[in-house]
Design a protein around this motif. Sequence first.
Motif, PDB file in Angstrom:
ATOM      1  N   ILE A   1      23.755  -5.229 -10.562  1.00  0.00           N
ATOM      2  CA  ILE A   1      22.811  -4.296 -11.031  1.00  0.00           C
ATOM      3  C   ILE A   1      21.426  -4.494 -11.588  1.00  0.00           C
ATOM      4  O   ILE A   1      21.269  -4.929 -12.608  1.00  0.00           O
ATOM      5  CB  ILE A   1      23.600  -3.192 -11.974  1.00  0.00           C
ATOM      6  CG1 ILE A   1      24.637  -2.544 -11.144  1.00  0.00           C
ATOM      7  CG2 ILE A   1      22.545  -1.790 -12.073  1.00  0.00           C
ATOM      8  CD1 ILE A   1      25.504  -2.034 -12.305  1.00  0.00           C
ATOM      9  N   SER A   2      20.409  -4.261 -10.765  1.00  0.00           N
ATOM     10  CA  SER A   2      19.051  -5.078 -10.972  1.00  0.00           C
ATOM     11  C   SER A   2      18.068  -3.980 -11.511  1.00  0.00           C
ATOM     12  O   SER A   2      17.219  -3.431 -10.595  1.00  0.00           O
ATOM     13  CB  SER A   2      18.517  -5.851  -9.868  1.00  0.00           C
ATOM     14  OG  SER A   2      17.190  -6.516 -10.315  1.00  0.00           O
ATOM     15  N   GLU A   3      17.910  -3.553 -12.713  1.00  0.00           N
ATOM     16  CA  GLU A   3      16.972  -2.690 -13.162  1.00  0.00           C
ATOM     17  C   GLU A   3      17.037  -1.017 -12.492  1.00  0.00           C
ATOM     18  O   GLU A   3      16.308  -0.514 -12.701  1.00  0.00           O
ATOM     19  CB  GLU A   3      15.545  -3.196 -13.105  1.00  0.00           C
ATOM     20  CG  GLU A   3      15.446  -4.391 -13.799  1.00  0.00           C
ATOM     21  CD  GLU A   3      13.847  -5.182 -13.752  1.00  0.00           C
ATOM     22  OE1 GLU A   3      12.968  -4.320 -13.715  1.00  0.00           O
ATOM     23  OE2 GLU A   3      13.891  -6.305 -13.459  1.00  0.00           O
ATOM     24  N   GLY A   4      18.268  -0.879 -12.087  1.00  0.00           N
ATOM     25  CA  GLY A   4      18.234   0.353 -11.330  1.00  0.00           C
ATOM     26  C   GLY A   4      19.364   1.177 -12.357  1.00  0.00           C
ATOM     27  O   GLY A   4      19.436   0.664 -13.488  1.00  0.00           O
ATOM     28  N   ASN A   5      19.881   2.433 -11.900  1.00  0.00           N
ATOM     29  CA  ASN A   5      20.664   3.230 -12.769  1.00  0.00           C
ATOM     30  C   ASN A   5      22.010   3.337 -11.974  1.00  0.00           C
ATOM     31  O   ASN A   5      22.041   3.744 -10.680  1.00  0.00           O
ATOM     32  CB  ASN A   5      20.162   4.729 -12.951  1.00  0.00           C
ATOM     33  CG  ASN A   5      18.959   4.318 -13.804  1.00  0.00           C
ATOM     34  OD1 ASN A   5      19.200   4.063 -15.112  1.00  0.00           O
ATOM     35  ND2 ASN A   5      17.662   5.090 -13.332  1.00  0.00           N
ATOM     36  N   ALA A   6      23.139   3.096 -12.534  1.00  0.00           N
ATOM     37  CA  ALA A   6      24.345   3.423 -12.093  1.00  0.00           C
ATOM     38  C   ALA A   6      25.443   4.081 -12.827  1.00  0.00           C
ATOM     39  O   ALA A   6      25.086   4.185 -14.098  1.00  0.00           O
ATOM     40  CB  ALA A   6      24.986   1.720 -11.933  1.00  0.00           C
ATOM     41  N   GLU A   7      25.997   4.936 -12.157  1.00  0.00           N
ATOM     42  CA  GLU A   7      26.761   5.946 -12.681  1.00  0.00           C
ATOM     43  C   GLU A   7      28.304   5.737 -12.223  1.00  0.00           C
ATOM     44  O   GLU A   7      28.494   5.679 -10.992  1.00  0.00           O
ATOM     45  CB  GLU A   7      26.362   7.297 -12.157  1.00  0.00           C
ATOM     46  CG  GLU A   7      27.312   8.458 -12.956  1.00  0.00           C
ATOM     47  CD  GLU A   7      26.752   9.959 -12.495  1.00  0.00           C
ATOM     48  OE1 GLU A   7      27.144  10.595 -12.110  1.00  0.00           O
ATOM     49  OE2 GLU A   7      25.463   9.984 -12.602  1.00  0.00           O
ATOM     50  N   ILE A   8      29.183   5.230 -12.937  1.00  0.00           N
ATOM     51  CA  ILE A   8      30.618   5.251 -12.596  1.00  0.00           C
ATOM     52  C   ILE A   8      31.389   6.281 -13.112  1.00  0.00           C
ATOM     53  O   ILE A   8      31.554   6.480 -14.302  1.00  0.00           O
ATOM     54  CB  ILE A   8      31.140   3.740 -13.411  1.00  0.00           C
ATOM     55  CG1 ILE A   8      30.102   2.711 -12.828  1.00  0.00           C
ATOM     56  CG2 ILE A   8      32.436   3.520 -12.836  1.00  0.00           C
ATOM     57  CD1 ILE A   8      30.426   1.324 -13.233  1.00  0.00           C
TER      58      ILE A   8
END
Length: 275
Positions: free
Chosen positions: A157-164
């Motif tokens: 994850i490179s400077e994005g937004n992740a939702e788990i």
Amino acid sequence: GITVDAGSCTMNSGSLSGNYAETGGGGIALVMLNLTGASYFKMVTVAEFELNDGTVADNTTGGDGAGIYLMKNKAWDSWNNFTDDIKEDLGGESDPEVQAILNGIPQIVLNGGEIKGNIAQKNGGGAFQDENTKFIVNGASRLLSNESVKSGGGVYISEGNAEINGGTIDENSAGEDGGALYVKGNVTVTEGKSTELKNNTSGGNGGAIYMAVGDFDFNLNGTAIVTGNSSTGGNGGAIYQGGGAFMVGSNGNIVVGGSLANSNHAVSGSGGGIF
């Protein structure tokens, strides 16, 4: 594999397997690059991919993201190359349709299926997420046995937004840091949801999760079950916090090895559970 440079693509079954890409995205690549020409520009919608079932398996790349490569929106590059006359014909930068294209967020949503056995020579064996993008993992999806020579065996994850919002990240490996997740962006584990990160390994730090140095947050509002992970050449068998903010919300819960810290191992370093 599949390249999506605009619009949406949904996979409900089948397999994307045995493909190779030199720079990234052996299985799936979302790359908003081909926005040349005024006539084409306003026809574009932001690239999205949704996996409901099926497998993305055994793909390889000489770069990042062997299974999935999620690139940032590069529409601004195209816009800046247009002449002033073309920009005016399109309605100008303030035009709502132009703004929707320029500032749209490419995203991938995993609702089910498997990202399995993919190998990246750089980062992100299962998936690589670029800046200003969104990566969503929902309950029935699984990232299994992916490998990166560098970091982020499961997901980088490179400077994005992740939702788990659930899912399983299992038996992934990284030659360097972050066997399951290499985190250099904002991650949220959603309240009321549970995700498993198990049996992942790294040759460096963070058998399951490696948090890099940077201005970002890991918000644990749900439950993360982190068990059986190992770092063979560094610290943090489960989690290594090199930077960022790791925050457990009021309803958040981290179960490290089912409350048994020795289920995770730092083979030659410190912090079998969290460092």
